[in-house]
Design an enzyme around this catalytic site. Structure first.
Site, PDB file in Angstrom:
ATOM      1  N   TYR A 147      63.636  19.589  -3.188  1.00 47.23           N
ATOM      2  CA  TYR A 147      61.902  19.857  -2.046  1.00 47.23           C
ATOM      3  C   TYR A 147      61.617  18.609  -1.874  1.00 47.23           C
ATOM      4  O   TYR A 147      60.878  18.981  -1.787  1.00 47.23           O
ATOM      5  CB  TYR A 147      60.961  20.868  -2.683  1.00 47.23           C
ATOM      6  CG  TYR A 147      62.104  22.002  -3.608  1.00 47.23           C
ATOM      7  CD1 TYR A 147      61.583  23.473  -2.494  1.00 47.23           C
ATOM      8  CD2 TYR A 147      62.082  22.445  -5.095  1.00 47.23           C
ATOM      9  CE1 TYR A 147      62.290  24.465  -3.458  1.00 47.23           C
ATOM     10  CE2 TYR A 147      62.621  23.571  -5.796  1.00 47.23           C
ATOM     11  CZ  TYR A 147      62.701  24.777  -4.808  1.00 47.23           C
ATOM     12  OH  TYR A 147      62.945  25.887  -4.948  1.00 47.23           O
ATOM     13  N   ASP A 163      66.185  26.871   1.734  1.00 46.03           N
ATOM     14  CA  ASP A 163      65.654  26.515   0.372  1.00 46.03           C
ATOM     15  C   ASP A 163      66.404  24.758  -0.553  1.00 46.03           C
ATOM     16  O   ASP A 163      67.529  24.323   0.565  1.00 46.03           O
ATOM     17  CB  ASP A 163      66.792  27.304  -0.557  1.00 46.03           C
ATOM     18  CG  ASP A 163      66.574  27.574  -1.950  1.00 46.03           C
ATOM     19  OD1 ASP A 163      65.623  26.827  -2.502  1.00 46.03           O
ATOM     20  OD2 ASP A 163      67.287  28.176  -2.914  1.00 46.03           O
ATOM     21  N   HIS A 164      65.811  24.435  -0.721  1.00 47.76           N
ATOM     22  CA  HIS A 164      66.373  22.922  -1.514  1.00 47.76           C
ATOM     23  C   HIS A 164      66.446  21.891   0.227  1.00 47.76           C
ATOM     24  O   HIS A 164      65.690  22.291   1.247  1.00 47.76           O
ATOM     25  CB  HIS A 164      67.257  22.658  -1.768  1.00 47.76           C
ATOM     26  CG  HIS A 164      67.361  23.419  -4.015  1.00 47.76           C
ATOM     27  ND1 HIS A 164      68.826  24.088  -4.199  1.00 47.76           N
ATOM     28  CD2 HIS A 164      66.152  23.931  -4.125  1.00 47.76           C
ATOM     29  CE1 HIS A 164      67.354  24.257  -5.431  1.00 47.76           C
ATOM     30  NE2 HIS A 164      66.682  24.530  -5.049  1.00 47.76           N
ATOM     31  N   HIS A 221      66.286  36.915  -8.420  1.00 45.69           N
ATOM     32  CA  HIS A 221      66.616  35.567  -7.587  1.00 45.69           C
ATOM     33  C   HIS A 221      68.093  35.482  -9.256  1.00 45.69           C
ATOM     34  O   HIS A 221      67.484  35.753 -10.435  1.00 45.69           O
ATOM     35  CB  HIS A 221      65.461  34.093  -8.113  1.00 45.69           C
ATOM     36  CG  HIS A 221      66.009  33.217  -7.703  1.00 45.69           C
ATOM     37  ND1 HIS A 221      67.177  32.655  -8.226  1.00 45.69           N
ATOM     38  CD2 HIS A 221      65.557  32.044  -6.325  1.00 45.69           C
ATOM     39  CE1 HIS A 221      67.706  31.455  -7.209  1.00 45.69           C
ATOM     40  NE2 HIS A 221      66.827  31.258  -5.987  1.00 45.69           N
ATOM     41  N   CYS A 281      69.441  34.727  -2.443  1.00 42.48           N
ATOM     42  CA  CYS A 281      70.107  33.075  -2.552  1.00 42.48           C
ATOM     43  C   CYS A 281      71.508  32.707  -2.294  1.00 42.48           C
ATOM     44  O   CYS A 281      71.986  32.622  -3.335  1.00 42.48           O
ATOM     45  CB  CYS A 281      69.307  32.604  -4.087  1.00 42.48           C
ATOM     46  SG  CYS A 281      69.394  30.416  -4.132  1.00 42.48           S
ATOM     47  N   HIS A 313      66.820  32.969   1.085  1.00 39.77           N
ATOM     48  CA  HIS A 313      66.920  31.994   0.683  1.00 39.77           C
ATOM     49  C   HIS A 313      67.930  31.138   1.158  1.00 39.77           C
ATOM     50  O   HIS A 313      69.332  31.460   0.531  1.00 39.77           O
ATOM     51  CB  HIS A 313      66.715  31.684  -0.646  1.00 39.77           C
ATOM     52  CG  HIS A 313      65.734  31.052  -1.883  1.00 39.77           C
ATOM     53  ND1 HIS A 313      65.643  30.940  -2.982  1.00 39.77           N
ATOM     54  CD2 HIS A 313      64.293  32.316  -1.317  1.00 39.77           C
ATOM     55  CE1 HIS A 313      64.488  31.655  -3.293  1.00 39.77           C
ATOM     56  NE2 HIS A 313      64.015  31.715  -2.032  1.00 39.77           N
TER      57      HIS A 313
HETATM   58  C1  DNO Z   1      64.923  26.334  -7.507  1.00 42.17           C
HETATM   59  C2  DNO Z   1      64.192  28.228  -7.606  1.00 42.17           C
HETATM   60  C3  DNO Z   1      64.049  28.856  -8.816  1.00 42.17           C
HETATM   61  C4  DNO Z   1      63.699  30.213  -8.228  1.00 42.17           C
HETATM   62  C5  DNO Z   1      63.448  31.266  -9.259  1.00 42.17           C
HETATM   63  C6  DNO Z   1      62.480  32.063  -8.682  1.00 42.17           C
HETATM   64  O1  DNO Z   1      64.837  25.816  -6.814  1.00 42.17           O
HETATM   65  O2  DNO Z   1      65.575  28.491  -6.433  1.00 42.17           O
HETATM   66  O3  DNO Z   1      63.453  28.058  -9.003  1.00 42.17           O
HETATM   67  O4  DNO Z   1      62.447  29.465  -7.955  1.00 42.17           O
HETATM   68  O5  DNO Z   1      64.334  31.157 -10.345  1.00 42.17           O
HETATM   69  O6  DNO Z   1      62.096  33.272  -9.959  1.00 42.17           O
END
Ligand code: DNO
Length: 400
Positions: free
Chosen positions: A376, A359-360, A251, A289, A316
């Site tokens: 989340y 994501d988020h 990530h 991401c 992501h």
């Molecule tokens: C936050 C996430 C990170 C991710 C880690 C992966 O929202 O995107 O915490 O899960 O960094 O190891």
């Protein structure tokens, strides 16, 4: 792309039955109850996999199998920890789970200064303010050298030019309250960390002390040493990934800037290129991401997707908006600088069937009162998922 969702296990307030109803196909999760540094046993993995499958879903991705600090800073027990990591990978593969996300960020996983930043329309987003972050660093953490570093801090080209972060920190100091300081500690090192298997947990009594001790482990460790340690890690685990068919995907650093005197090595095109070629194996890949990458003004996210789609194992989707002063917020999934529509087009064309999670997402329509993990939400993420489903359907129907 496979529509996946990050679910935090059986205690998550968002249940698998809810996820079935909104079109989720695959689950992204981890064994959140296993303490950092312990083996994930085959039985534990099996139980959770069965639970997920009993709900008509599949366990698509592990996020994350945490890389412990000792591996990152190269401590004396790193080889023992690597044995444990390899064993967990073997156990995951034996249960058919073959996409594994991790990060190589020292001490602090993702960072934000405001977890409920109000928007004009009544929704909330995550937000990062450089002045507040620097305030935390200088006046709360009281890190040696912090003031000097912030005095010479350079924003990437195009944003924050002429900004005097230190002057803003002094301004903030005039109005800061003990509650305000407490909130910054909570936001930066507590509420964003524990639930993602980070180092600090919500019930730690002295998070700042613990945090300082962890930072001290990195004294004298710069970018080159951290790169060396990441290469050591990758070389140690790649044989198992090859043997078991596991796709490991790092990530990016979030946000993609150096923080708190710590090196960060997955921030830019040059960094991505470095780790992919340092251990040039198709099993060594990227978690693309878009949100983390788009928070860095240096990154052209669409160009990165074109360049690295073939080494991406997991996506992501989200998008950041960077203000002229360099601060950033998480924009709508259809807005911001990541260009999610174009990203979908690229991944569908270059590497179809990748697991993807939105994501988020905004916190909206009462999400804020439900105690979800920061970033989340349920309704906000569901809304973003629907937007992305629409984009994918349109691309397909128009053969784009
Ligand atoms: C936050 C996430 C990170 C991710 C880690 C992966 O929202 O995107 O915490 O899960 O960094 O190891």
């Amino acid at each position: 792309m496979e529509l996946t969702w990050r679910w935090f296990g059986k205690n998550d307030k968002i249940t698998l039955s809810m996820l079935r109803q909104i079109g989720v196909e695959g689950i992204v999760t981890a064994l959140h109850d296993v303490p950092l540094g312990e083996v994930w046993t085959r039985e534990q993995i099996h139980d959770l996999r069965r639970y997920i499958e009993d709900h008509g879903l599949r366990w698509s991705v592990v996020e994350s199998l945490p890389v412990t600090e000792t591996i990152k800073y190269g401590g004396p027990d790193r080889d023992a920890q690597l044995d444990i990591y390899r064993q967990s990978l073997r156990n995951l593969a034996a249960e058919g789970i073959r996409t594994v996300c991790y990060n190589f960020m020292p001490v602090l996983d993702w960072a934000r200064t405001d977890l409920l930043h109000p928007n004009a329309d009544g929704t909330y987003n995550l937000f990062f303010s450089y002045a507040e972050f620097a305030y935390f660093d200088i006046y709360i953490l009281e890190r040696a050298g912090a003031r000097e570093e912030w005095a010479s801090f350079r924003f990437p080209e195009g944003v924050g030019q002429g900004r005097n972060v230190l002057a803003e920190v002094e301004e903030l100091r005039r109005t800061m309250t003990p509650e305000g300081e407490h909130r910054l500690v909570d936001n930066i090192i507590v509420k964003t960390q524990g639930f993602v298997s980070g180092n600090i947990r919500e019930d730690d009594e002295h998070p700042l002390e613990l945090f300082r001790q962890l930072l001290a482990r990195y004294d004298g460790i710069g970018k080159e040493q951290l790169r060396h340690n990441m290469k050591y890690f990758l070389e140690a685990v790649m044989p198992v990934c090859r043997e078991c068919g596991i796709n490991l995907c790092v990530h990016p650093d979030d946000p993609p800037i150096p923080v708190l005197g710590l090196p960060r090595i997955v921030r830019t095109d040059e960094d991505i290129n470095w780790f992919l070629t340092a251990v040039d194996d198709p099993h060594n890949g990227l978690t693309f991401c878009a949100g983390s990458l788009s928070a860095g003004a240096q990154n052209d996210v669409v160009a990165l997707a074109r360049k690295y789609a073939h080494r991406t194992h997991f996506v992501h989707l989200r998008s950041c908006h960077i203000f002229p002063n360099g601060d950033f917020t998480e924009a709508s999934h259809l807005g911001g600088r990541a260009n999610v529509v174009e990203l979908c087009r690229i991944f569908e064309a270059e590497n179809p069937n990748l697991p993807m999670r939105v994501d988020h997402g905004k916190t909206m329509l009462g999400d804020e009162a439900r105690g979800y993990n920061a970033g989340y939400s349920f309704l906000g993420r569901m809304y973003a998922l629907a937007q992305v489903q629409g984009v994918l359907a349109a691309l397909k129907s128009l053969h784009l």
